[in-house]
Scaffold this motif. Structure first.
Motif, PDB file in Angstrom:
ATOM      1  N   GLU A 110       0.832  -1.205   0.000  1.00 36.17           N
ATOM      2  CA  GLU A 110       0.000   0.000   0.000  1.00 36.17           C
ATOM      3  C   GLU A 110       0.867   1.255   0.000  1.00 36.17           C
ATOM      4  O   GLU A 110       1.895   1.298   0.693  1.00 36.17           O
ATOM      5  CB  GLU A 110      -0.922   0.012   1.227  1.00 36.17           C
ATOM      6  CG  GLU A 110      -1.994  -1.059   1.195  1.00 36.17           C
ATOM      7  CD  GLU A 110      -2.938  -0.912   0.017  1.00 36.17           C
ATOM      8  OE1 GLU A 110      -3.362   0.233  -0.273  1.00 36.17           O
ATOM      9  OE2 GLU A 110      -3.246  -1.937  -0.622  1.00 36.17           O
ATOM     10  N   PRO A 111       0.476   2.271  -0.747  1.00 33.23           N
ATOM     11  CA  PRO A 111       1.234   3.535  -0.734  1.00 33.23           C
ATOM     12  C   PRO A 111       1.073   4.246   0.610  1.00 33.23           C
ATOM     13  O   PRO A 111       0.076   4.059   1.306  1.00 33.23           O
ATOM     14  CB  PRO A 111       0.610   4.343  -1.868  1.00 33.23           C
ATOM     15  CG  PRO A 111      -0.706   3.712  -2.150  1.00 33.23           C
ATOM     16  CD  PRO A 111      -0.650   2.300  -1.671  1.00 33.23           C
ATOM     17  N   SER A 112       2.058   5.051   0.946  1.00 35.17           N
ATOM     18  CA  SER A 112       2.026   5.806   2.212  1.00 35.17           C
ATOM     19  C   SER A 112       1.889   7.297   1.913  1.00 35.17           C
ATOM     20  O   SER A 112       2.643   8.115   2.431  1.00 35.17           O
ATOM     21  CB  SER A 112       3.299   5.530   3.014  1.00 35.17           C
ATOM     22  OG  SER A 112       4.444   5.879   2.255  1.00 35.17           O
ATOM     23  N   TYR A 113       0.911   7.636   1.080  1.00 35.02           N
ATOM     24  CA  TYR A 113       0.776   9.011   0.608  1.00 35.02           C
ATOM     25  C   TYR A 113       0.591  10.018   1.728  1.00 35.02           C
ATOM     26  O   TYR A 113       1.213  11.083   1.703  1.00 35.02           O
ATOM     27  CB  TYR A 113      -0.387   9.126  -0.374  1.00 35.02           C
ATOM     28  CG  TYR A 113      -0.190   8.378  -1.660  1.00 35.02           C
ATOM     29  CD1 TYR A 113       1.016   8.430  -2.344  1.00 35.02           C
ATOM     30  CD2 TYR A 113      -1.214   7.620  -2.210  1.00 35.02           C
ATOM     31  CE1 TYR A 113       1.204   7.756  -3.533  1.00 35.02           C
ATOM     32  CE2 TYR A 113      -1.043   6.945  -3.405  1.00 35.02           C
ATOM     33  CZ  TYR A 113       0.174   7.017  -4.064  1.00 35.02           C
ATOM     34  OH  TYR A 113       0.354   6.347  -5.237  1.00 35.02           O
ATOM     35  N   LEU A 114      -0.254   9.718   2.715  1.00 35.62           N
ATOM     36  CA  LEU A 114      -0.507  10.690   3.782  1.00 35.62           C
ATOM     37  C   LEU A 114       0.779  10.984   4.563  1.00 35.62           C
ATOM     38  O   LEU A 114       1.097  12.147   4.820  1.00 35.62           O
ATOM     39  CB  LEU A 114      -1.610  10.205   4.724  1.00 35.62           C
ATOM     40  CG  LEU A 114      -1.972  11.173   5.856  1.00 35.62           C
ATOM     41  CD1 LEU A 114      -2.438  12.519   5.299  1.00 35.62           C
ATOM     42  CD2 LEU A 114      -3.020  10.562   6.761  1.00 35.62           C
ATOM     43  N   VAL A 115       1.520   9.947   4.911  1.00 38.02           N
ATOM     44  CA  VAL A 115       2.781  10.137   5.636  1.00 38.02           C
ATOM     45  C   VAL A 115       3.755  10.944   4.788  1.00 38.02           C
ATOM     46  O   VAL A 115       4.409  11.869   5.290  1.00 38.02           O
ATOM     47  CB  VAL A 115       3.389   8.760   6.016  1.00 38.02           C
ATOM     48  CG1 VAL A 115       4.789   8.921   6.585  1.00 38.02           C
ATOM     49  CG2 VAL A 115       2.488   8.033   6.993  1.00 38.02           C
ATOM     50  N   ASP A 116       3.855  10.619   3.506  1.00 42.88           N
ATOM     51  CA  ASP A 116       4.764  11.343   2.606  1.00 42.88           C
ATOM     52  C   ASP A 116       4.375  12.815   2.494  1.00 42.88           C
ATOM     53  O   ASP A 116       5.235  13.699   2.523  1.00 42.88           O
ATOM     54  CB  ASP A 116       4.759  10.706   1.209  1.00 42.88           C
ATOM     55  CG  ASP A 116       5.321   9.292   1.197  1.00 42.88           C
ATOM     56  OD1 ASP A 116       6.092   8.938   2.115  1.00 42.88           O
ATOM     57  OD2 ASP A 116       4.980   8.539   0.269  1.00 42.88           O
ATOM     58  N   ILE A 117       3.084  13.084   2.371  1.00 38.11           N
ATOM     59  CA  ILE A 117       2.606  14.471   2.246  1.00 38.11           C
ATOM     60  C   ILE A 117       2.884  15.248   3.533  1.00 38.11           C
ATOM     61  O   ILE A 117       3.366  16.384   3.490  1.00 38.11           O
ATOM     62  CB  ILE A 117       1.106  14.504   1.879  1.00 38.11           C
ATOM     63  CG1 ILE A 117       0.921  14.058   0.425  1.00 38.11           C
ATOM     64  CG2 ILE A 117       0.517  15.892   2.111  1.00 38.11           C
ATOM     65  CD1 ILE A 117      -0.529  13.838   0.025  1.00 38.11           C
TER      66      ILE A 117
END
Length: 184
Positions: A110-117
Motif C-alpha cells: 500500500e502507498p504511504s501518501y498521507l505520511v509522505d505528504i
C-alpha cells in the motif's frame, strides 16, 4: 531556530539526493511514475533532481546562499506535496521515490501518501523558515557578512526611530535632549 531548520532540511535533501544519484535510471522511473510531465522532461528532471537535492542540501548545511537555498527547497517540497497528492487523487499506486527507488508498487503493497505528504509539508515549512529568517550565526553567510537586511534588529518596535520630529517621539538633539517641534 534557523540553524536547526537548515541542518534538518539540508540533511534530508542530501540523503534523498544521495539515495538517487547512484541509480539515475530509477530516479527517472520514479519521476515518470507520477505521469505529470512529458517523457522527455521527466527524464531531465529524473537525472537532475538528485544533483539539485545534494547541492541545495549542502548549501543549507554550510549556510551559504541560505535564503535562496531555503526558497528553492521550499518550492521543491511544495512540488513534491502536489505530485504525491496528485498521484493519490488519481488512484496511482506508486512509491514516491523520495529517497531512491520509485515506480509502481508491488501487489499487496500500500502507498504511504498521507505520511509522505505530511513529511514533505513539514519540510516545506522548514524551507519557509529558512527563507524568512536570518541564517544564524553558524552559517557561512553570517561569517562572510552576506546576510540580507532583514536581521532581528530590524523588527525593533521602539518609537525612537520615528523621524517626523514630533514632540515626545524620542528623537534627541546633539545635547541629548528631545527635539521640540516648532510652531509657526
Amino acid at each position: 531556530m534557523t540553524t536547526a531548520s537548515r541542518l534538518v532540511l539540508g540533511g534530508v535533501l542530501i540523503v534523498a539526493g544521495w539515495g538517487k544519484i547512484g541509480t539515475p535510471v530509477l530516479s527517472v522511473q520514479a519521476v515518470k511514475a507520477y505521469d505529470l510531465l512529458p517523457e522527455s522532461l521527466a527524464t531531465v528532471v529524473g537525472y537532475g533532481l538528485p544533483i539539485m537535492e545534494i547541492v541545495v542540501g549542502v548549501l543549507l548545511v554550510v549556510g551559504l546562499l541560505t535564503r535562496v537555498a531555503g526558497v528553492i527547497s521550499a518550492l521543491l517540497m511544495l512540488a513534491f506535496v502536489i505530485g504525491i497528492a496528485s498521484a493519490w487523487a488519481r488512484g496511482l499506486r506508486i512509491d514516491c521515490g523520495c529517497f531512491g527507488g520509485g515506480g509502481q508498487l508491488a501487489a499487496g503493497v500500500e502507498p504511504s501518501y498521507l505520511v509522505d505528504i505530511l513529511r514533505d509539508f513539514g519540510l516545506f515549512a522548514l524551507g519557509v523558515v529558512i527563507a524568512w529568517f536570518p541564517p544564524g550565526r553558524f552559517a557561512l553567510d553570517s561569517v562572510l557578512g552576506v546576510t540580507s537586511a532583514r536581521e532581528p534588529d530590524s523588527y525593533d518596535t521602539d518609537d525612537t526611530d520615528d523621524t517626523d520630529g514630533a514632540e515626545g517621539d524620542g528623537i534627541e538633539g546633539d545635547d541629548g535632549e528631545p527635539l521640540q517641534k516648532e510652531n509657526h
